[in-house]
Design a protein around this motif. Structure first.
Motif, PDB file in Angstrom:
ATOM      1  N   PHE A  50     -43.399  73.435  73.615  1.00 29.13           N
ATOM      2  CA  PHE A  50     -42.720  72.207  74.051  1.00 29.13           C
ATOM      3  C   PHE A  50     -41.516  71.916  73.161  1.00 29.13           C
ATOM      4  N   SER A  51     -41.661  72.155  71.859  1.00 23.84           N
ATOM      5  CA  SER A  51     -40.533  71.817  70.994  1.00 23.84           C
ATOM      6  C   SER A  51     -39.423  72.858  71.113  1.00 23.84           C
ATOM      7  N   LEU A  52     -39.786  74.096  71.465  1.00 24.26           N
ATOM      8  CA  LEU A  52     -38.766  75.105  71.739  1.00 24.26           C
ATOM      9  C   LEU A  52     -37.926  74.689  72.954  1.00 24.26           C
ATOM     10  N   LEU A  53     -38.603  74.098  73.948  1.00 21.71           N
ATOM     11  CA  LEU A  53     -37.907  73.636  75.152  1.00 21.71           C
ATOM     12  C   LEU A  53     -37.200  72.306  74.908  1.00 21.71           C
ATOM     13  N   LYS A  54     -37.359  71.765  73.703  1.00 21.61           N
ATOM     14  CA  LYS A  54     -36.801  70.456  73.340  1.00 21.61           C
ATOM     15  C   LYS A  54     -37.290  69.364  74.296  1.00 21.61           C
ATOM     16  N   MET A  55     -38.532  69.478  74.685  1.00 21.87           N
ATOM     17  CA  MET A  55     -39.126  68.525  75.614  1.00 21.87           C
ATOM     18  C   MET A  55     -39.554  67.269  74.856  1.00 21.87           C
ATOM     19  N   ILE A 114     -47.308  82.320  77.809  1.00 17.55           N
ATOM     20  CA  ILE A 114     -46.033  82.223  77.092  1.00 17.55           C
ATOM     21  C   ILE A 114     -46.205  81.490  75.750  1.00 17.55           C
ATOM     22  N   PRO A 115     -46.877  80.310  75.711  1.00 18.00           N
ATOM     23  CA  PRO A 115     -47.060  79.662  74.400  1.00 18.00           C
ATOM     24  C   PRO A 115     -47.832  80.516  73.403  1.00 18.00           C
ATOM     25  N   CYS A 116     -48.847  81.242  73.879  1.00 14.57           N
ATOM     26  CA  CYS A 116     -49.598  82.086  72.937  1.00 14.57           C
ATOM     27  C   CYS A 116     -48.760  83.273  72.480  1.00 14.57           C
ATOM     28  N   GLY A 117     -47.939  83.799  73.377  1.00 18.67           N
ATOM     29  CA  GLY A 117     -47.005  84.857  73.000  1.00 18.67           C
ATOM     30  C   GLY A 117     -46.020  84.337  71.962  1.00 18.67           C
ATOM     31  N   LEU A 171     -47.425  61.143  77.206  1.00 19.49           N
ATOM     32  CA  LEU A 171     -48.604  61.336  78.044  1.00 19.49           C
ATOM     33  C   LEU A 171     -48.432  62.529  78.980  1.00 19.49           C
ATOM     34  N   HIS A 172     -47.174  62.722  79.489  1.00 16.02           N
ATOM     35  CA  HIS A 172     -46.958  63.817  80.442  1.00 16.02           C
ATOM     36  C   HIS A 172     -47.250  65.184  79.811  1.00 16.02           C
ATOM     37  N   SER A 173     -46.905  65.343  78.513  1.00 17.53           N
ATOM     38  CA  SER A 173     -47.169  66.651  77.895  1.00 17.53           C
ATOM     39  C   SER A 173     -48.673  66.844  77.652  1.00 17.53           C
ATOM     40  N   ILE A 174     -49.390  65.749  77.395  1.00 18.83           N
ATOM     41  CA  ILE A 174     -50.860  65.878  77.269  1.00 18.83           C
ATOM     42  C   ILE A 174     -51.447  66.292  78.615  1.00 18.83           C
ATOM     43  N   ILE A 175     -50.926  65.706  79.700  1.00 16.09           N
ATOM     44  CA  ILE A 175     -51.430  66.035  81.040  1.00 16.09           C
ATOM     45  C   ILE A 175     -51.219  67.521  81.334  1.00 16.09           C
TER      46      ILE A 175
END
Lengths: 283, 261
Positions: free
Chosen positions: B121-126, A22-25, B130-134
């Motif tokens: 991630f920014s599309l999801l407004k997350m 999905i991210p690559c899409g 550290l959690h996003s790196i994981i």
């Protein structure tokens, strides 16, 4: 049994779908939108980003990156081929340890391995220091922050892949063919050019594609060893995202990079497949 | 295996130079980290003061802690999911598309995965941290774990699984008592590699860490130090990082080899 298998595959498939496919899409889709006034994304369809990517300014960066990556490929081949040949000629039980020794640096920190070259190549660095002390030079050589430094860093980082790819191809060749060629009167150079080299082309292709792709998309090496003066494709993508904040254009460039990678990998796969069928036909 | 002919001797000399090329720069950093002056131009005596300076650097300590959290979490996730994926893929000849999907995270340029995940991630407004790196590190680690574990199945005699099921063991018991003991060294080796990859990964972490210094990882800190200039402290950091990586990879290789024997 089938439902069990799906259960095993499900978590991995879900993870890779959500965080890879999905991210690559999304990257592909983003390329067709406009940049927002404040750096966000304006959801108006456009093909302007793709037109911009072929603008001489960016096409130039693309060609420069390709030239640097190609130089890295050539030097990796020149260094890697004899090394892989030598490992393949060792007794079987010594081959694995020697290969592991080649791959070890790959598993350690790439930033630090790149930094080591700053220490070696800078004006007050180890190489200039030693040469000055020996009286070989009076002025420090400009070794760092140029194309030479970038290529050195890339070859250093990726020659293990090249050796691994070449080894897997070279080690499949028995000594019989080369012996037959020598028995028929060819010298060792001719034997290499006419027998060994053509038969190991799949390994050369695989290693070259690997090194090329990793080099052209590299960000760290041009940034640290090029001193930020030279922009390669990886740096350009980085800048679009973190400095210029033009995500749609950055996404377009990333998409073009992946597209190029896919084309090269496909060519390589076709090439390997063809030489495999040729071998079968010969057998 | 004497160097019978000149070609052979040339090749061996060349191979020796290649190892020098690969390890020379690393050895230089290790030696310099113990140099009192810390500079490559002159040896001014043995000293461990740069290591002392490191231990007092709270920024580095903080970054190491962050990296350990990321590495442990992403290794735990990817070892479980990657091993299951490997078992699923080995149960039957996998579809080429599945093979490609697992190979993709290993060959896709870091910068592409980095911006793809940042955009997503920014599309999801997350909120990033550290959690996003994981989450991001688990992507390539799942692929690596899966690939390493699958190589263990090459020597796996599938009839023992059938025997276990014929004898009345359930799927889980069979996994725990039959499959797992056979593949365990491969799983541990894969986990060690995943840990090493995560703790050394820079670009993807850099893009998915979000703004602010609270989620700076160790490689991000090293990058900042290198950008700032050549300082002897980095040599000490480099020595420790290299040491840890080499030990982990060495252990991983040892485990892998035992099964083959």
């Amino acid at each position: 049994m089938t439902s069990n298998r799906l259960l095993l595959l499900a978590p991995g498939l879900a993870w890779l779908t959500a965080l890879l496919i999905i991210p690559c899409g999304l990257i592909f889709v983003l390329g067709f939108f406009e940049r927002g006034v404040y750096g966000g994304i304006d959801y108006t369809l456009t093909t302007e980003n793709f037109a911009r990517a072929v603008d001489p300014l960016y096409a130039g960066i693309f060609l420069y990156s390709a030239r640097i990556a190609l130089t890295a490929v050539v030097f990796s081949l020149l260094i890697g081929y004899p090394a892989a040949t030598c490992i393949a000629k060792q007794p079987k039980r010594r081959q694995m340890p020697l290969l592991i020794l080649v791959m070890m640096p790959f598993w350690s920190n790439y930033l630090i391995r790149t930094y080591a070259w700053i220490v070696l190549l800078n004006r007050e660095g180890l190489i200039n220091g030693a040469l000055t002390k020996l009286g070989a030079i009076s002025e420090p050589l400009p070794l760092l922050y140029n194309d030479f430094a970038i290529v050195t860093g890339l070859v250093y980082g990726y020659v293990p892949f090249m050796i691994l790819a070449l080894y897997s191809s070279i080690s499949k060749l028995g000594p019989e063919l080369a012996e037959a060629s020598t028995d028929l009167g060819a010298d060792s150079w001719r034997t290499f050019l006419r027998i060994t080299l053509p038969l190991t082309l799949p390994g050369i292709a695989a290693g070259s594609v690997f090194v090329f792709v990793l080099s052209i998309g590299n960000f760290v090496t041009p940034d640290l060893l090029g001193g930020g003066k030279r922009t390669m494709l990886g740096n350009l993508i980085y800048d679009q995202f973190l400095t210029a904040r033009d995500w749609p254009f950055g996404a377009t460039l990333a998409f073009l990079l992946v597209a190029l990678m896919m084309v090269l990998l496909t060519c390589q796969a076709v090439f390997v497949h063809r030489s495999a069928t040729q071998e079968e036909a010969r057998a | 295996m004497s160097a019978a002919n000149p070609t052979q001797r040339w090749l061996q000399a060349h191979l020796g130079l290649v190892y020098l090329f690969l390890y020379g720069p690393i050895i230089v950093l290790i030696v310099l980290s113990f140099n009192r002056a810390g500079l490559p131009t002159a040896w001014t005596g043995f000293s461990t003061e740069w290591y002392g300076k490191l231990a007092a650097n709270t920024k580095i300590i903080n970054a190491v802690q962050n990296s350990l959290i990321v590495a442990f979490a992403s290794t735990a996730i990817s070892t479980v999911i990657g091993t299951l994926l490997a078992m699923g893929m080995e149960a039957r000849r996998p579809h080429p598309a599945l093979e490609a999907l697992v190979a993709a995270p290993m060959i896709i340029p870091d910068i592409v995965l980095a911006i793809a995940l940042l955009s997503f991630f920014s599309l999801l407004k997350m909120t990033l941290g550290l959690h996003s790196i994981i989450l991001a590190h688990a992507v390539f680690n799942i692929a690596f774990v899966c690939t390493v574990v699958r190589t263990r199945f090459k020597h796996f005699d599938r009839s023992i699984v059938e025997a276990s099921i014929d004898l009345g063991a359930g799927a889980f018991t069979t996994f725990r008592r039959v499959t797992l003991p056979v593949i365990a060294p491969g799983v541990i080796a894969a986990a060690l590699l995943a840990f090493t990859l995560s703790i050394d990964e820079f670009i993807i972490a850099y893009f998915t860490a979000g703004p602010g210094s609270s989620s700076t990882t160790f490689p991000m800190q090293i990058y900042a130090m290198i950008r700032f200039g050549v300082t002897p402290e980095i040599n000490a950091v480099a020595t420790i990082v290299m040491g840890v990586s080499f030990v982990l990879v060495f252990l991983s290789q040892r485990l892998n080899r035992e099964v083959e024997a």
